[in-house]
Scaffold this active site. Sequence first.
Site, short mmCIF file in Angstrom:
data_model
loop_
_atom_site.label_atom_id
_atom_site.label_comp_id
_atom_site.label_asym_id
_atom_site.label_seq_id
_atom_site.Cartn_x
_atom_site.Cartn_y
_atom_site.Cartn_z
CE LYS A 106 -2.96 2.93 2.75
NZ LYS A 106 -3.32 3.21 4.18
N GLY A 167 -7.59 9.51 10.36
CA GLY A 167 -7.98 9.59 11.64
C GLY A 167 -8.93 10.56 11.87
CB ALA A 193 -8.23 8.06 5.16
CG ASN A 215 -5.44 1.64 12.54
OD1 ASN A 215 -4.10 1.64 12.30
ND2 ASN A 215 -5.88 1.02 13.66
CB SER A 216 -8.54 6.13 13.41
OG SER A 216 -7.02 6.14 13.00
#
Length: 264
Positions: A106, A167, A193, A215-216
């Site tokens: 990535k 994030g 994102a 992720n976040s």
Amino acid sequence: MSIVRSDKPFVLAGRTYQSRLLVGTGKYRDMEETRLAIEASGAEIVTVAVRRTNIGQNPGEPNLLDILPPDRYTILPNTAGCYDAIEAVRTCRLARELLDGHNLVKLEVLADQKTLFPNVIETLKAAETLVKEGFDVMVYTSDDPIIARQLAEIGCIAVMPLAGLIGTGLGICNPYNLQIILEEAKIPVLVDAGVGTASDATIAMELGCEAVLMNSAIANAQQPIMMAEAMKHAIVAGRLAYLAGRMPKKLYASASSPLDGLIK
């Protein structure tokens, strides 16, 4: 005119995946929470920041691959923390060496630390080099349809436009640009994102994205393991809704039951 959509497999670099949820491995409290959350997510692909996470480059330190073994998960090394093409290419070469010739990466080349917005000029440079070197490049990019098209033309195997800044959890900030990218795409489009909660992931899938990477949204939730499971279901629901086709929006009410044949 109604549109009939048939499902098709989610394929990356010649491999078919059942889960359309890709998850990151950072920001968790410890290795055990990381393991449990990723297990609960049902994800088959996990992305790892090579510059921040030990996958073998630091002998004697805890190794992420001990809890996320490559024989169970597809490891997707990423270039998080890179701010120019040279750094990004070097990081991908290191990942390939550490993962025994693994070519799936990535690519992300950031513009600054405040926004973590992609530097598209350096991203294009890095993508050209990596594709020439035989990497299978999934690429984090802006939601600019022209840049997405250029990355596909270079030979990237998937484009990953942001939905919102990394994030932030702001959700899908510009669905219209995403729709243009999706209409033109000849390679998989994944939202990367900006997802903050399950409904954001569902919206991305309802738009027609092949998958979502996050992720976040999981790691920063009050209960990450529970949120991971919520995201698993959100992805499935969004995909099914996309395939089913939503009802048209109307300005005025329309009775759920037909009016003909009412008893008078």
